[in-house]
Design an enzyme around this catalytic site. Structure first.
Site, PDB file in Angstrom:
ATOM      1  N   SER A   1     -25.678  12.640  15.538  1.00  0.00           N
ATOM      2  CA  SER A   1     -27.042  12.812  15.033  1.00  0.00           C
ATOM      3  C   SER A   1     -27.000  13.225  13.576  1.00  0.00           C
ATOM      4  CB  SER A   1     -27.769  13.889  15.855  1.00  0.00           C
ATOM      5  OG  SER A   1     -29.011  14.237  15.274  1.00  0.00           O
TER       6      SER A   1
ATOM      7  N   TYR B   1     -29.048  22.229  20.067  1.00  0.00           N
ATOM      8  CA  TYR B   1     -28.709  20.814  19.926  1.00  0.00           C
ATOM      9  C   TYR B   1     -27.810  20.594  18.715  1.00  0.00           C
ATOM     10  CZ  TYR B   1     -29.377  15.753  19.388  1.00  0.00           C
ATOM     11  OH  TYR B   1     -29.179  14.402  19.258  1.00  0.00           O
TER      12      TYR B   1
END
Length: 266
Positions: A131, A144
């Site tokens: 990501s 996350y």
């Protein structure tokens, strides 16, 4: 392919099938809540395998089923994951443990199950769907981000440790895209500390709403680009394959901060 039941996973499976690749699509509950998607992917030509990346026995069994069904294994796409939204302090240790179990330990489980086969045959490719948040830190995504930074380190280590066995480790870094991933975010379990944050407690929800609106108004943030990047990486000759592929646009407020869609060899 892990996490094939939605988001980038489903699009990637369909894209690879269209290009003539054999694909084992793994997911939880293919006969339950994911039955509709499983049927769609199966009808398109995918081999559907039930797998829970948080369960070592399930992963070991699922990877072996994939090898048997495909008649071998060349590429592992680690896509399964879950996001978060909220104040980092309010996520309990148990919340962190859940996120890390899916997003980090799950990746290690899958790689460990596949690598003996890949090393023995002397070739293979690990693709880690990381990501933008594996490279930078933004507020309200704490657990996350911690997970994705860990995945980046894991992929870097595999890159070196597997280099002598013909197995490549790569990373794809998507930014924010309008997929089902955004509707299944974990929020903190502990709300007892909300009052002590005062009006600032309203900021995470405001930020999330603004981000979703930005995505809706940005047609170029098409999740198909991520599926295309996976297919391109797989089809690129091994000696030309980049280690890191980034696919993201980042805004700070109303200002575009950085735009990139590049492949980096370092």
């Amino acid at each position: 392919m892990t996490g094939a039941s939605g988001g980038f996973g489903k699009l990637t499976v369909l894209s690879l099938l269209e290009k003539g690749h054999q694909v084992a699509a793994t997911m939880r509950n293919p006969l339950g809540k994911n039955k509709k998607i499983a049927t769609e992917l199966k009808d398109a030509g995918a081999i559907i395998i039930e797998m829970d990346v948080t369960d070592t026995e399930s992963v070991n069994s699922g990877v072996q089923q994939a090898i048997d069904a495909l008649g071998g294994l060349d590429v592992v796409v680690n896509n399964a994951g879950r996001g978060v939204s909220g104040m980092q302090e309010h996520f309990t240790p148990e919340d962190f443990q859940q996120i890390l179990d899916v997003n980090v330990i799950g990746v290690q489980r899958v790689n460990r199950a596949a690598l003996p086969f890949l090393r023995k045959q002397g070739r293979g490719l690990l693709i880690h769907i990381s990501s933008l948040l594996g490279r930078i830190a933004l507020p309200f995504y704490g657990p996350y981000q911690s997970a994705k930074w860990a995945v980046e380190a894991m992929a870097e280590n595999y890159r070196v440790e597997l280099s002598g066995f013909g197995v490549q480790s790569t990373i794809i870094e998507p930014g924010g895209y309008p997929t089902s991933f955004m509707t299944n975010l974990m929020t903190p379990s502990d709300s007892n500390r909300n009052e002590s944050y005062g009006d600032f407690m309203d900021v995470p929800a405001m930020a999330a709403a603004g981000f979703e609106e930005q995505l809706k108004n940005t047609p170029e943030q098409n999740p198909q680009k991520v599926a295309d990047a996976v297919a391109h990486l797989i089809e690129t000759p091994a000696k030309e394959r980049p280690f890191r592929t980034t696919l993201w646009i980042l805004w700070v407020g109303e200002m575009e901060f950085k735009t990139t869609m590049t492949s980096l060899n370092s």
